[in-house]
Design a protein around this motif. Structure first.
Motif, PDB file in Angstrom:
ATOM      1  N   UNK A 209       0.813  -1.224   0.000  1.00  0.00           N
ATOM      2  CA  UNK A 209       0.000   0.000   0.000  1.00  0.00           C
ATOM      3  C   UNK A 209       0.838   1.261   0.000  1.00  0.00           C
ATOM      4  N   UNK A 210       0.165   2.430   0.094  1.00  0.00           N
ATOM      5  CA  UNK A 210       0.878   3.702   0.045  1.00  0.00           C
ATOM      6  C   UNK A 210       1.869   3.875   1.195  1.00  0.00           C
ATOM      7  N   UNK A 211       3.052   4.357   0.868  1.00  0.00           N
ATOM      8  CA  UNK A 211       4.091   4.646   1.862  1.00  0.00           C
ATOM      9  C   UNK A 211       4.401   6.143   1.763  1.00  0.00           C
ATOM     10  N   UNK A 212       3.965   6.893   2.781  1.00  0.00           N
ATOM     11  CA  UNK A 212       4.158   8.345   2.748  1.00  0.00           C
ATOM     12  C   UNK A 212       5.588   8.706   3.115  1.00  0.00           C
ATOM     13  N   UNK A 213       6.201   9.487   2.247  1.00  0.00           N
ATOM     14  CA  UNK A 213       7.553  10.017   2.497  1.00  0.00           C
ATOM     15  C   UNK A 213       7.462  11.528   2.328  1.00  0.00           C
ATOM     16  N   UNK A 214       7.947  12.250   3.343  1.00  0.00           N
ATOM     17  CA  UNK A 214       7.675  13.692   3.401  1.00  0.00           C
ATOM     18  C   UNK A 214       8.822  14.542   2.854  1.00  0.00           C
ATOM     19  N   UNK A 215       8.450  15.568   2.077  1.00  0.00           N
ATOM     20  CA  UNK A 215       9.455  16.526   1.606  1.00  0.00           C
ATOM     21  C   UNK A 215       9.907  17.367   2.806  1.00  0.00           C
ATOM     22  N   UNK A 216      11.125  17.890   2.695  1.00  0.00           N
ATOM     23  CA  UNK A 216      11.640  18.744   3.770  1.00  0.00           C
ATOM     24  C   UNK A 216      11.684  20.200   3.332  1.00  0.00           C
ATOM     25  N   UNK A 217      11.565  20.446   2.039  1.00  0.00           N
ATOM     26  CA  UNK A 217      11.598  21.822   1.529  1.00  0.00           C
ATOM     27  C   UNK A 217      10.285  22.522   1.854  1.00  0.00           C
ATOM     28  N   UNK A 218      10.326  23.844   1.883  1.00  0.00           N
ATOM     29  CA  UNK A 218       9.108  24.613   2.178  1.00  0.00           C
ATOM     30  C   UNK A 218       8.710  25.519   1.009  1.00  0.00           C
ATOM     31  N   UNK A 219       9.562  25.597   0.006  1.00  0.00           N
ATOM     32  CA  UNK A 219       9.282  26.463  -1.147  1.00  0.00           C
ATOM     33  C   UNK A 219       8.917  25.574  -2.345  1.00  0.00           C
ATOM     34  N   UNK A 220       7.946  26.035  -3.146  1.00  0.00           N
ATOM     35  CA  UNK A 220       7.330  25.208  -4.187  1.00  0.00           C
ATOM     36  C   UNK A 220       8.333  24.458  -5.068  1.00  0.00           C
ATOM     37  N   UNK A 221       9.260  25.188  -5.711  1.00  0.00           N
ATOM     38  CA  UNK A 221      10.171  24.528  -6.665  1.00  0.00           C
ATOM     39  C   UNK A 221      10.995  23.432  -5.983  1.00  0.00           C
ATOM     40  N   UNK A 222      11.477  23.750  -4.792  1.00  0.00           N
ATOM     41  CA  UNK A 222      12.294  22.766  -4.070  1.00  0.00           C
ATOM     42  C   UNK A 222      11.439  21.582  -3.614  1.00  0.00           C
ATOM     43  N   UNK A 223      10.186  21.871  -3.235  1.00  0.00           N
ATOM     44  CA  UNK A 223       9.273  20.772  -2.842  1.00  0.00           C
ATOM     45  C   UNK A 223       9.044  19.820  -4.014  1.00  0.00           C
ATOM     46  N   UNK A 224       8.855  20.407  -5.194  1.00  0.00           N
ATOM     47  CA  UNK A 224       8.593  19.567  -6.371  1.00  0.00           C
ATOM     48  C   UNK A 224       9.820  18.708  -6.673  1.00  0.00           C
ATOM     49  N   UNK A 225      11.006  19.313  -6.589  1.00  0.00           N
ATOM     50  CA  UNK A 225      12.231  18.544  -6.862  1.00  0.00           C
ATOM     51  C   UNK A 225      12.371  17.389  -5.865  1.00  0.00           C
ATOM     52  N   UNK A 226      12.137  17.676  -4.582  1.00  0.00           N
ATOM     53  CA  UNK A 226      12.266  16.619  -3.570  1.00  0.00           C
ATOM     54  C   UNK A 226      11.187  15.546  -3.752  1.00  0.00           C
ATOM     55  N   UNK A 227       9.965  15.988  -4.015  1.00  0.00           N
ATOM     56  CA  UNK A 227       8.857  15.037  -4.171  1.00  0.00           C
ATOM     57  C   UNK A 227       9.094  14.084  -5.334  1.00  0.00           C
ATOM     58  N   UNK A 228       9.620  14.621  -6.431  1.00  0.00           N
ATOM     59  CA  UNK A 228       9.877  13.768  -7.598  1.00  0.00           C
ATOM     60  C   UNK A 228      10.965  12.748  -7.280  1.00  0.00           C
TER      61      UNK A 228
END
Ligand code: G3P
Length: 217
Positions: A52-71
């Motif tokens: 099932x889904x395994x949640x892993x959390x981004x640590x960035x707080x700004x949109x571009x950095x969040x997207x990079x970490x999430x990907x």
């Protein structure tokens, strides 16, 4: 109700997964710290253990950095669910990830309006934090009930993932209200099996069985 385990402890996840009760796993930066493991490595191991889904959390707080970490996190395995905080940038990132077909868990939700925004941003899961509201003498279950009503009123698909669960009673109440998922520490999930009358009854059965002098195998 689905059960997610709120931990990055591989042994604890494995023990619970063997019972078939684990529908997913949630982690956060504090749980990664507690595990002492590298986030990429431990998330990969968890994803190999649980379907099932395994949640892993981004640590960035700004949109571009969040997207990079999430990907990068989503690249670990197909069942990674990208976890973002409930901030304006987090909601923007949520929409971006959903448009790319990834699961998203929007976390640190403390109000019904925040949950409404997360649903509109297409969140797969919204994580209202029950225990942390209770800590402030605000009934966390009222928030679960409000979100349930709002999501039902407007037929949002976002699943309510009751988080910051500390007690068996939290799980019972969240289930009665109709939360879709509970995420709880391993000890709380294991503790659901306990009842003093079960212990007392078993003690009597074992005493009587010993008196029969029989063996089954
Ligand atoms: O799922 C969120 C959870 O890990 C937070 O729990 O007990 O730190 O409020 P707690």
């Amino acid at each position: 109700m689905k059960f997610f385990v709120d931990t990055a402890d591989i042994d604890a996840i494995r023990e619970l997964a063997e019972t078939g009760m684990v529908d997913g796993v949630t982690t956060n930066p504090s749980l990664i710290l507690k595990s002492g493991r590298d986030i990429i490595e431990v998330t990969k191991e968890i994803c190999d253990l649980v379907d099932g889904p395994v949640s892993a959390e981004v640590a960035a707080t700004e949109y571009d950095a969040m997207v990079a970490e999430g990907l990068k996190l989503a690249d670990i395995a197909d069942n990674v669910c990208i976890k973002v905080p409930l901030t304006f940038d987090g909601l923007r990132a949520c929409r971006t990830f959903r448009d790319k077909g990834f699961m998203v868990n929007v976390t640190l939700c403390f109000s019904a309006n925040q949950a409404l925004l997360a649903a509109k941003a297409g969140a797969t899961f919204i994580s209202p934090f029950i225990g942390r509201l209770d800590d402030m003498h605000i009934d966390g279950m009222d928030l679960i009930a409000e979100i349930r009503q709002i999501y039902d009123n407007y037929h949002f698909d976002t699943e309510i993932l009751a988080a910051s669960i500390r007690t068996a009673n939290h799980i019972r109440e969240a289930a009665l209200i109709g939360a879709d998922v509970c995420t709880a520490p391993p000890a709380v999930l294991k503790g659901l099996a306990n009842h003093p009358l079960t212990d007392k009854g078993l003690e009597q059965f074992l005493a009587d069985w010993a008196k029969t002098g029989q063996k089954i195998v």
